[in-house]
Design a protein around this motif. Structure first.
Motif, PDB file in Angstrom:
ATOM      1  N   ILE A   1      -2.032  -5.141   0.973  1.00  0.00           N
ATOM      2  CA  ILE A   1      -3.389  -4.958   0.129  1.00  0.00           C
ATOM      3  C   ILE A   1      -3.145  -6.606  -0.276  1.00  0.00           C
ATOM      4  O   ILE A   1      -2.481  -6.924  -1.207  1.00  0.00           O
ATOM      5  CB  ILE A   1      -3.726  -3.992  -1.043  1.00  0.00           C
ATOM      6  CG1 ILE A   1      -3.684  -3.038  -0.422  1.00  0.00           C
ATOM      7  CG2 ILE A   1      -4.927  -4.567  -1.418  1.00  0.00           C
ATOM      8  CD1 ILE A   1      -3.780  -1.675  -1.428  1.00  0.00           C
TER       9      ILE A   1
ATOM     10  N   ASP B   1       0.837  -1.102   0.062  1.00  0.00           N
ATOM     11  CA  ASP B   1      -0.035  -0.106  -0.079  1.00  0.00           C
ATOM     12  C   ASP B   1       0.986   1.196   0.061  1.00  0.00           C
ATOM     13  O   ASP B   1       2.143   1.007   0.137  1.00  0.00           O
ATOM     14  CB  ASP B   1      -0.764  -0.297   1.298  1.00  0.00           C
ATOM     15  CG  ASP B   1      -2.115   0.642   1.091  1.00  0.00           C
ATOM     16  OD1 ASP B   1      -2.362   1.635   0.081  1.00  0.00           O
ATOM     17  OD2 ASP B   1      -2.937   0.751   1.898  1.00  0.00           O
ATOM     18  N   GLU B   2       0.434   2.637  -0.120  1.00  0.00           N
ATOM     19  CA  GLU B   2       1.102   3.843  -0.161  1.00  0.00           C
ATOM     20  C   GLU B   2       1.820   3.738   1.550  1.00  0.00           C
ATOM     21  O   GLU B   2       1.331   3.260   2.507  1.00  0.00           O
ATOM     22  CB  GLU B   2      -0.021   4.793   0.001  1.00  0.00           C
ATOM     23  CG  GLU B   2      -0.468   5.217  -1.427  1.00  0.00           C
ATOM     24  CD  GLU B   2       0.810   5.429  -2.295  1.00  0.00           C
ATOM     25  OE1 GLU B   2       0.616   4.741  -3.569  1.00  0.00           O
ATOM     26  OE2 GLU B   2       1.579   6.406  -2.211  1.00  0.00           O
ATOM     27  N   ASP B   3       2.988   4.349   1.385  1.00  0.00           N
ATOM     28  CA  ASP B   3       3.564   4.579   2.669  1.00  0.00           C
ATOM     29  C   ASP B   3       3.638   3.402   3.849  1.00  0.00           C
ATOM     30  O   ASP B   3       3.250   3.504   4.795  1.00  0.00           O
ATOM     31  CB  ASP B   3       2.944   5.820   3.340  1.00  0.00           C
ATOM     32  CG  ASP B   3       2.693   7.007   2.447  1.00  0.00           C
ATOM     33  OD1 ASP B   3       3.583   7.348   1.872  1.00  0.00           O
ATOM     34  OD2 ASP B   3       1.539   7.623   2.509  1.00  0.00           O
TER      35      ASP B   3
ATOM     36  N   ASN C   1      -0.273  -4.535   8.138  1.00  0.00           N
ATOM     37  CA  ASN C   1      -1.342  -3.507   7.909  1.00  0.00           C
ATOM     38  C   ASN C   1      -1.228  -2.694   6.829  1.00  0.00           C
ATOM     39  O   ASN C   1      -2.131  -1.907   6.341  1.00  0.00           O
ATOM     40  CB  ASN C   1      -0.990  -2.668   9.289  1.00  0.00           C
ATOM     41  CG  ASN C   1      -1.856  -3.104  10.340  1.00  0.00           C
ATOM     42  OD1 ASN C   1      -2.717  -4.110  10.441  1.00  0.00           O
ATOM     43  ND2 ASN C   1      -0.876  -3.004  11.471  1.00  0.00           N
ATOM     44  N   PHE C   2      -0.073  -2.817   6.092  1.00  0.00           N
ATOM     45  CA  PHE C   2       0.147  -1.954   4.783  1.00  0.00           C
ATOM     46  C   PHE C   2       0.094  -2.776   3.657  1.00  0.00           C
ATOM     47  O   PHE C   2       0.831  -2.384   2.646  1.00  0.00           O
ATOM     48  CB  PHE C   2       1.467  -1.389   5.133  1.00  0.00           C
ATOM     49  CG  PHE C   2       1.441  -0.243   6.133  1.00  0.00           C
ATOM     50  CD1 PHE C   2       1.221   0.980   5.960  1.00  0.00           C
ATOM     51  CD2 PHE C   2       2.053  -0.574   7.325  1.00  0.00           C
ATOM     52  CE1 PHE C   2       1.162   1.913   7.184  1.00  0.00           C
ATOM     53  CE2 PHE C   2       1.955   0.354   8.608  1.00  0.00           C
ATOM     54  CZ  PHE C   2       1.424   1.566   8.374  1.00  0.00           C
TER      55      PHE C   2
ATOM     56  N   ASP D   1      -4.808 -10.274  -2.239  1.00  0.00           N
ATOM     57  CA  ASP D   1      -5.363 -10.550  -3.463  1.00  0.00           C
ATOM     58  C   ASP D   1      -4.968 -11.899  -3.905  1.00  0.00           C
ATOM     59  O   ASP D   1      -3.768 -12.411  -3.433  1.00  0.00           O
ATOM     60  CB  ASP D   1      -5.417  -9.786  -4.524  1.00  0.00           C
ATOM     61  CG  ASP D   1      -6.315  -9.729  -5.657  1.00  0.00           C
ATOM     62  OD1 ASP D   1      -7.530 -10.487  -5.430  1.00  0.00           O
ATOM     63  OD2 ASP D   1      -6.497  -9.117  -6.694  1.00  0.00           O
TER      64      ASP D   1
END
Lengths: 706, 266
Positions: free
Chosen positions: B32, B14-16, B29-30, B34
């Motif tokens: 995504i 994810d970003e940042d 937590n960061f 799939d």
């Protein structure tokens, strides 16, 4: 028998009893054929899926009667056709009602109760009214013939954009034959009525109670004078009248018998369709019932009875064909032909005694009566067709329900597939991280409240394009600054906001739409606010009209009406009036969908702009081509795009300076079209927000005394 | 007739993002999550064989992972898998592809399929070894990077094509049961509508423990692995600077940079 009593129309005088019986036999036969036809049609509609109508039936009936009587929907964009139809309609109704009064007295009231009213003054007025009605009918019919035969209106050309010459259903000559047969039969019935009247007058010229009052039937009397001048005798009149009586009578009975089987049935189907109209047909698409196994329409019987009735209501007037932006740029779609194809399909499959096997009810494909994928995917769901249809055919839900089936089968453009997967994964169509949704706020010199954490007056639903598209982000930042300067207490949902789902739903991905709508309703449920404002008409539409079905009932305004009120309340002041010559493009979802025509125009005028309207504006605004998920589907290379078509229309306005939009997608579409049509430098595309900023330059930083 | 498809739920940044406290992976937590893109294709290939076959073919998706992996498995069920199997035990945490392959091999023995499909690689770790290592544990014939496949259920062999360097194609016949790792582009994976994913929730996902497979904690995790991640990091970026201006200005700037690197300023 008094003197006035004698003034009446003879009915079966000089007919033998056998002849009268024969006529009655024909009459009953015609009624039987008519009744059977009505039964077949109703059985066809009942073979559709069930639907429970909401609202009061009485009000629906009242609205329908009003629409039929005032002909408002027929006048729109074609007042000549509306006027001619009005002549035909009222002429026909008067002739029909008038003739019915004969039956009322002769077959019902007199034999049963001995009541007679059809003589004397009543009869004379009746004669006059029916003579005038006949002129109206024939006059209207002649104008319609001129339209079809000589004016060659493109909208009356049945050639289909979704078929090629040589296909069996390319231009459907049987429709043309039916149109002409319909017009001629009515003209002949009307004309023979006059001739018959004249023949009777000549025949009975010796009777003062007939001849003496002949000018109450002015057309018939004139013809009678002419016949006499040409040498028609009383005896000749009698013979002529006798033969013509049978011809006229049988033709009228044949006409009545054929009503349910021909285009004449629109008398009933159009009225029925108007009565079951859904005023939010395109704005609020139907949910898929939980019990339904297959989403969307795969078979003709997946349409509900109302939709099957819609198909039969179409009169091929071509208004939707003319209004459709996809058709205008040569895409293989005409809303008219989708409806007519499905109508032919329903006629073929659902009018026989038994319903065929499921395999024969498949409406998807390229055979006659079926609708091709390319056709369905060409639709922008811009609602131009639904909005203009004079008989309340609701094309958009039909098309979207068929798309739902295509989505379920994965029969769609790979780019669209990818976009839907992206939206599922990230909650936005840009494939950006949820965390980046509010990245545009970082450049602002003031913080934007998080509506999930603190109560606000105004919850701003930003939407995908306004949040992520770099060009639109500038507009979004400008709007935030305007709100800030107007001291509006506003906040946003930050990463809890998802794509509003308006276009996902119109693509036909209902499951994903439900997910998005539920997520947004849940997020807004966490926030405390009084009203919602959005700059995005697509989000505006679905939140306003569709979220209530998901438990989200809010007060929502598009920014144009919100800003208009800020001006009215004195919270915003124009300090540097603009003098641009501007035109305004009504976004589909703000204008046609939600009737937000005035606010943006009012604001433009408040800013000092000179507003020059394009030919197609307000309800007739021309879609930019991005709706219905088309923004995620590549347009065919080389072909004109709807946005280019539109920009060319604007470019025809002399000395145009600004093409004003009030929708993030419009900004993207039209800035692109401005370049690709070579109009760059001639005028500019601007968001109304940008013009407002120009007219209200940012305040100088306040110097505070120490 | 049965085809087992090994799938993985992969993670994308994810970003940042931030790293985990031990510095050996990204903070979950960061991420995504799939379904691995390659597995989309291998599952589609299995479902296509099933759909084209007159005889009954069962397609079973199998994955090693915690409960959140159910989401990826449900996608497989939505796209046409008949059944899904998820194997998990906290001891599996930290396993390398060899240890995962050991678990998969045990699951394959239990299911006894005619073919095992796996993606060529996973988009997050890119070892490209799980499928082939599973074949090694099973002692089955195997092939990697399959780009076209012809297989009639019930047949003793499958015929496939592989793309080689230099534009060459290799056509291979392989004895079944076999392990094939499937390359992107072999087919066009279907779209799983949200509705079908929701409906797939009604299909079963068997949750299988290590014990069910006859394995112990020592077979998996770092202890059962042949390799171990030491740390994960973002490399320092090199940088370039375009020096502009007159020759004198450029020379002065260049001298300053050299001094800076030498640490001469001190």
């Amino acid at each position: 028998v008094s003197r006035t009593d004698a003034v009446t129309r003879i009915l079966f005088e000089s007919f033998s009893a056998a002849e009268v019986r024969l006529f009655y036999a024909f009459g009953y036969a015609a009624i039987a054929v008519f009744a059977y036809g009505v039964y077949v049609q109703i059985r066809k509609y009942r073979r559709g899926a069930p639907l429970k109508l909401d609202g009061s039936l009485r009000r629906r009936f009242g609205d329908m009667v009003a629409a039929v009587l005032n002909h408002r929907t027929l006048d729109r964009r074609d007042p000549a056709a509306g006027g001619a139809h009005r002549l035909i309609f009222y002429g026909f109704v008067l002739l029909f009602l008038g003739t019915s009064t004969i039956t009322l007295e002769y077959d019902i009231l007199e034999p049963l109760f001995g009541i007679r009213f059809w003589h004397g003054e009543f009869y004379l007025i009746f004669s006059l009214v029916l003579d005038v009605a006949g002129v109206a009918l024939i006059g209207g019919l002649f104008y319609m013939m001129v339209r079809r035969g000589w004016m060659k209106l493109p909208k009356l050309d049945y050639a289909r954009p979704d078929r090629v010459r040589g296909d069996p259903d390319f231009d459907r000559p049987q429709y043309r034959r039916e149109d002409w047969a319909f017009l001629w039969i009515l003209v002949v019935i009307g004309a023979t009525g006059y001739v018959l009247e004249a023949a009777r007058l000549v025949w009975l010229q010796a009777r003062p109670e007939v001849w003496g009052v002949r000018w109450w039937s002015p057309v018939g009397a004139m013809l009678a004078e002419a016949f006499r001048a040409l040498g028609l005798t009383e005896h000749g009149g009698a013979v002529f009248r006798h033969g013509l009586w049978w011809f006229h009578g049988l033709l009228a009975l044949v006409f009545i018998a054929l009503i349910p089987f021909t285009k004449v049935k629109h008398i009933f189907t159009a009225a029925g369709s108007l009565m079951v109209r859904d005023p939010l047909a395109a704005q609020r698409l139907p949910r898929i019932p939980d019990a339904q196994e297959q989403p969307g329409a795969a078979k003709i019987t997946d349409f509900n009875w109302k939709q099957l009735l819609n198909l039969d209501a179409c009169t091929k007037c071509g208004r939707c064909h003319e209004a459709c932006p996809a058709r205008a740029v040569g895409a293989p779609l005409s809303p008219r032909d989708v409806i007519l194809s499905l109508r032919e399909f329903a006629k073929k499959t659902l009018e026989s005694g038994t319903v065929p096997e499921a395999a024969e009810l498949d409406i998807h494909g390229k055979s006659p009566g079926q609708v091709a994928q390319e056709t369905l995917w060409s639709c922008r769901t811009c609602m131009a067709c639904v909005e203009i249809c004079p008989v309340a055919v609701e094309h958009v839900p039909i098309i979207v329900q068929m798309r739902r089936k295509l989505v379920e089968d994965g029969a769609m453009d790979p780019l669209l597939t990818k976009t839907l997967q992206t939206i599922h994964k990230t909650g936005n169509s840009f494939g950006e991280s949820k965390r980046k949704r509010a990245a545009w706020t970082k450049a602002l010199p003031f913080p934007v409240k998080d509506a999930r954490k603190e109560p606000v007056d105004v919850l701003w639903f930003v939407g995908d394009y306004a949040s992520f598209d770099p060009r639109n982000q500038k507009v979004t930042q400008t709007f935030a600054t305007l709100l800030h300067e107007a001291r509006i207490d506003f906040g946003i949902l930050y990463e809890a906001e998802s794509n509003a789902g308006n276009d996902v739903r119109r693509v036909g991905e209902e499951g994903l739409y439900e997910l998005l709508a539920n997520a947004n309703v849940a997020a807004m449920g966490e926030a405390s606010f009084k009203t919602i404002v959005t700059t995005d008409p697509h989000s505006y539409n679905t939140i306003r009209n569709e979220y209530p079905d998901f438990g989200g009932k809010y007060q929502i305004q598009h920014y144009t009406s919100f800003v208009k009120r800020l001006f009215d309340e004195g919270k915003l002041h124009v300090t540097k009036p603009l003098a641009y010559r501007a035109t305004f493009h009504d976004p589909c979802h703000l204008g046609r969908f939600n009737k937000g025509y005035e606010a943006p125009r009012d604001v433009l005028k408040l800013l000092g702009c000179e507003l020059v309207e394009m030919g197609r504006s307000r309800a007739n605004s021309f879609c930019c081509g991005a709706g219905g998920g088309r923004i995620w589907i590549p347009d065919p290379v080389g072909a004109e795009k709807p946005a280019q078509n539109r920009i060319k229309e604007a470019a025809a306005i002399p000395d145009l300076e600004v093409y004003v939009v009030s929708c993030p997608k419009d900004l993207t579409m039209f800035e692109d079209a401005l370049k690709t049509t070579g109009n760059e430098g001639k005028f500019v595309v601007k968001e109304l927000i940008e013009l407002i900023r120009e007219a209200i330059p940012a305040r100088l930083p306040e110097v505070t005394a120490v | 007739m049965k085809i087992l498809v090994a799938v993985k739920q992969v993670a994308a940044l994810d970003e940042d993002f931030e790293f985990r406290d031990d510095g050996r992976d990204v903070d979950p937590n960061f991420l995504i999550r799939d379904l691995n893109e390659w597995d989309d294709y291998s599952l589609e290939e299995a479902v296509k064989i099933k759909e084209a076959s007159a005889e009954a073919v069962e397609v079973v998706a199998v994955s090693v992972g915690p409960e959140e992996v159910d989401e990826a498995l449900r996608k497989c069920l939505a796209k046409g898998a008949d059944r899904a199997v998820r194997i998990w035990d906290d001891a599996i945490e930290g396993s390398d592809p060899i240890a995962i392959a050991r678990v998969l091999a045990a699951a394959v023995r239990r299911e006894a399929p005619d073919l095992l499909f796996a993606g060529v690689q996973s988009s997050d770790q890119s070892f490209a070894s799980t499928g082939i290592a599973t074949a090694a544990f099973l002692d089955w014939p195997h092939a990697a990077v399959v780009t076209q496949l012809t297989f009639a259920p019930g047949a003793a062999t499958a015929v496939f094509r592989r793309e080689l360097e230099g534009g060459l194609l290799q056509e291979v016949e392989i004895q079944c049961p076999a392990v094939l790792t499937i390359q992107l582009g072999i087919n066009t994976p279907r779209y799983a509508s949200l509705r079908s994913i929701k409906q797939a929730a009604a299909k079963p996902i068997d949750v299988v423990s290590l014990a069910d497979l006859g394995l112990g904690a020592a077979d998996v995790g770092e202890g059962g692995s042949a390799s171990r991640v030491r740390r994960m990091f973002v490399p320092d970026k090199g940088h370039a600077e375009l020096i502009e201006g007159s020759a004198a200005v450029q020379a002065a700037r260049l001298a300053a940079i050299i001094r800076e690197f030498k640490g001469a300023s001190a």
